[in-house]
Scaffold this active site. Sequence first.
Site, PDB file in Angstrom:
ATOM      1  N   ALA A 278      41.600  52.139  49.423  1.00  0.00           N
ATOM      2  CA  ALA A 278      41.481  51.768  47.921  1.00  0.00           C
ATOM      3  C   ALA A 278      43.080  51.742  47.463  1.00  0.00           C
ATOM      4  O   ALA A 278      43.579  52.760  47.115  1.00  0.00           O
ATOM      5  CB  ALA A 278      40.727  52.839  47.015  1.00  0.00           C
ATOM      6  N   CYS A 339      40.047  30.898  43.636  1.00  0.00           N
ATOM      7  CA  CYS A 339      38.817  30.629  42.911  1.00  0.00           C
ATOM      8  C   CYS A 339      38.909  30.320  41.471  1.00  0.00           C
ATOM      9  O   CYS A 339      37.672  30.202  40.729  1.00  0.00           O
ATOM     10  CB  CYS A 339      37.616  31.809  43.283  1.00  0.00           C
ATOM     11  SG  CYS A 339      38.232  33.474  42.463  1.00  0.00           S
TER      12      CYS A 339
END
Length: 395
Positions: A278, A339
């Site tokens: 993370a 995207c």
Amino acid sequence: MNRRAVITLRRGKEESLDRFHPWVFSGAIASMPEGIEEGDVVAVESADHRFIGVGHYQIGSIAVRILDFGDTVIDKDFFARRLTEALALRSTLCLDRPDNDAYRLVHGEGDFLPGLVVDIYGKTAVVQAHSPGMHYCRDMIAMALTELDMLEVANVYYKSETTLPYKARLDPVNEYLIGGFDTNIATENGLQFHIDWLKGQKTGFFVDQRDNRALLESFSRGRSVLNMFCYTGGFSVYAMRGGARRVVSVDSSAKAIALTSANVGLNFPDDNRHEALAEDAFKYLDTMANGEHDLIILDPPAFAKHRSALRNALRGYQRLNFKAFEKIAPGGILFTFSCSQAVSREQFRLAVFSAAAQSRRRVRIIKQLTQPADHPVNIYHPEGEYLKGLVLYVE
């Protein structure tokens, strides 16, 4: 004509609609009766009162999304017909089979249902509305989904809290419209994934990368793979099946890292090849050793959701790709994506080209990527092509 409110266009503004583009922009409207509310089904006519089509009205730049260029009643039967047509395409693509039950059934304008997305995960359909009109039609859509022949949908989950225009003040609630929680495990190309449609991004999984994940698998054998912005770890799981010697998954979200670890464990229990971190993507790239990885995936979230953010987005893509070019091992392969619908294929390619030139590495394009066939692009609506990708060989 069926009785409904009529919106009249300015002279000459029907030209794009005559070419079957499904959007009516607010600036094209000459007049409309008082009392029209967001989500209403309206008829659209030219300045000389020629009927053009019917669609959902909403406040904003896109004022009407055309549902049909005929005088059609928008009811449950209409949705049943369109969903049947959408399912016929997916059947042609052989997407619903024993080793695959995760795919997109409805892709908005690409399936002639603007404002609607439906993803299938086993026996659960996850429905997203992107327009008030589709929000008001959600129960009809849910019923039509469960009644489709050849589609065994038992649960319909509505997930539109973050996709509807906030100005519409619809207060949508994410909830099961039909059925309830069954299982959140779906199968994609023989691999299993936990799908978090309750709290995850989009509908819970990025089914649009299915074909690109399979391609990555074919490049993975013996490589050290870095999956940036890993989210659910889809690319990581495919890389492991492809024989990668090491896979590192990085995402800034601790929840995404937990989901990635769960998906790796679901398919490769007790496999020590995988590491999940993370951490901020740029920070990780800054601190990793040069040549540590020879296959890198860059699949960031949309850097530009609106054209106003385009310039900053292109700078972001250039910076990110430069870091990858700088760090990747000689003979490495880079999968890089955008995207962002606001970013064109040419603009993205130029940003990656600029990053390559800045790195002074020799780079060759070996594959150009796009969205899969269950995310079809309506030929009259090129804006539906949003996913751009390149596979690059870096010397």
